[in-house]
Scaffold this motif. Structure first.
Motif, PDB file in Angstrom:
ATOM      1  N   GLN A 163       0.848  -1.168   0.000  1.00 44.04           N
ATOM      2  CA  GLN A 163       0.000   0.000   0.000  1.00 44.04           C
ATOM      3  C   GLN A 163       0.897   1.235   0.000  1.00 44.04           C
ATOM      4  O   GLN A 163       1.601   1.492   0.976  1.00 44.04           O
ATOM      5  N   ASN A 164       0.885   1.968  -1.103  1.00 42.30           N
ATOM      6  CA  ASN A 164       1.735   3.164  -1.234  1.00 42.30           C
ATOM      7  C   ASN A 164       3.202   2.840  -0.969  1.00 42.30           C
ATOM      8  O   ASN A 164       3.893   3.567  -0.243  1.00 42.30           O
ATOM      9  N   SER A 165       3.661   1.729  -1.534  1.00 41.31           N
ATOM     10  CA  SER A 165       5.047   1.250  -1.421  1.00 41.31           C
ATOM     11  C   SER A 165       5.392   0.707  -0.041  1.00 41.31           C
ATOM     12  O   SER A 165       6.541   0.310   0.202  1.00 41.31           O
ATOM     13  N   ASN A 166       4.432   0.678   0.882  1.00 43.18           N
ATOM     14  CA  ASN A 166       4.662   0.132   2.214  1.00 43.18           C
ATOM     15  C   ASN A 166       4.085  -1.273   2.321  1.00 43.18           C
ATOM     16  O   ASN A 166       3.131  -1.623   1.625  1.00 43.18           O
ATOM     17  N   LEU A 167       4.667  -2.078   3.200  1.00 40.72           N
ATOM     18  CA  LEU A 167       4.179  -3.436   3.427  1.00 40.72           C
ATOM     19  C   LEU A 167       3.034  -3.391   4.434  1.00 40.72           C
ATOM     20  O   LEU A 167       3.191  -2.882   5.553  1.00 40.72           O
ATOM     21  N   GLY A 225      13.596   3.065   1.774  1.00 44.44           N
ATOM     22  CA  GLY A 225      14.184   3.965   0.782  1.00 44.44           C
ATOM     23  C   GLY A 225      15.466   3.423   0.174  1.00 44.44           C
ATOM     24  O   GLY A 225      16.064   2.465   0.673  1.00 44.44           O
ATOM     25  N   ASP A 226      15.888   4.040  -0.905  1.00 44.89           N
ATOM     26  CA  ASP A 226      17.053   3.549  -1.649  1.00 44.89           C
ATOM     27  C   ASP A 226      18.374   3.793  -0.938  1.00 44.89           C
ATOM     28  O   ASP A 226      19.377   3.147  -1.242  1.00 44.89           O
ATOM     29  N   TRP A 227      18.400   4.739   0.004  1.00 45.07           N
ATOM     30  CA  TRP A 227      19.656   5.077   0.675  1.00 45.07           C
ATOM     31  C   TRP A 227      20.104   4.011   1.680  1.00 45.07           C
ATOM     32  O   TRP A 227      21.268   3.973   2.088  1.00 45.07           O
TER      33      TRP A 227
END
Length: 294
Positions: free
Chosen positions: A192-196, A271-273
């Motif tokens: 949901q919105n990139s969240n699990l 996030g990608d960082w």
């Protein structure tokens, strides 16, 4: 120097006010000391209850394993059906012991501030299948069906596989414990919105109103048997809440007496960082350590 009647009265009033203020402060200090002493007494009692229950959760499975192993060693040759039954029981008790110890060790890590997330690319369908399989015997003992639903859009998710595993284990264990016989448990995982987003729903006893503010308290004991935290000692759900907090996530629940409880967990994409340690569907192993692939 001779004081006038007015000066004498003013001096007596000043001293009376000073003594009155000192007496008030003394009473406040005494009240605070009583409050602190009561809190310490309650804390020691709660910790003693916690240790007593933890001791039972560790000793009982261990004693069962020893007893079953002894019986297994003295079985007559060719009695393979009993061997299979005892082997399954030993596995179930060993899993229970391992499950409890992981909660204890994780709680100790959290207290020591040594539970920082270690991120990897997690195979979500694989970990859900494995956890469902791990609890198969415990669920079968109550004739409970665990229904899993992993949404099509999710295969891999960046998170801490060890913490995710413990979170899911505790929620499933809690759901089994407080489900009615011949019931079911729904485990659903989606993005949901990139969240699990994880939901675990049982259709059992529900959480009593008196306990709803206490279920994440590590040392609390409850006055009823309705959905107290995992194994009755308040450790499982408190560890779950602490791990979710470490992942910057959120946990909530809806409950109704004799109709069940639904826990909802949101774990954000870090996030990608964030540095990736590898790729896994198992908290005990990383398949490789090549973050650039992703």
């Amino acid at each position: 120097m001779k004081l006038s009647d007015k000066d004498l009265i003013d001096e007596l009033k000043r001293r009376f006010d000073e003594n009155s203020q000192a007496l008030t402060e003394l009473k406040e200090m005494a009240s605070e000391l009583q409050r602190v002493n009561k809190k310490l007494t309650e804390s020691e009692k709660l910790k003693s209850n916690f240790i007593s229950n933890i001791n039972n959760e560790i000793v009982n499975p261990f004693a069962s394993i020893v007893g079953l192993a002894h019986s297994l060693a003295h079985l007559k040759e060719g009695n393979w059906e009993k061997v299979k039954v005892m082997a399954k029981l030993i596995h179930a008790e060993a899993f229970s012991l391992d499950f409890q110890l992981k909660n204890v060790f994780k709680a100790a890590e959290i207290e020591a501030g040594e539970a920082a997330p270690a991120y990897s690319i997690v195979n979500i369908p694989e970990i859900i299948d494995r956890i469902s399989e791990d609890f198969k015997l415990e669920a079968l003992a109550k004739e409970i069906e665990i229904i899993t639903d992993v949404c099509n859009e999710i295969d891999f998710f960046k998170t801490d596989v060890d913490k995710l595993s413990i979170i899911l284990n505790n929620l499933i264990s809690n759901a089994i414990k407080y489900s009615f016989k011949k019931g079911k448990i729904d485990l659903k995982v989606c993005l949901q919105n990139s969240n699990l987003e994880i939901t675990v729903t049982d259709y059992g006893k529900g959480i009593s109103p008196n306990n709803r503010d206490l279920i994440f308290d590590r040392f609390e004991r409850f006055d009823s048997g309705i959905n107290t935290p995992n194994r009755g000692h308040g450790l499982g759900l408190s560890v779950t809440k602490a791990l979710i907090d470490l992942l910057d996530g959120h946990i909530s629940f809806e409950t109704e007496i004799n109709k069940g409880t639904k826990f909802k967990v949101i774990i954000p994409n870090p996030g990608d960082w964030v540095k990736i340690d590898g790729f896994t569907g198992n908290p005990d192993e990383l398949f490789f350590n090549q973050p650039d692939i992703f």
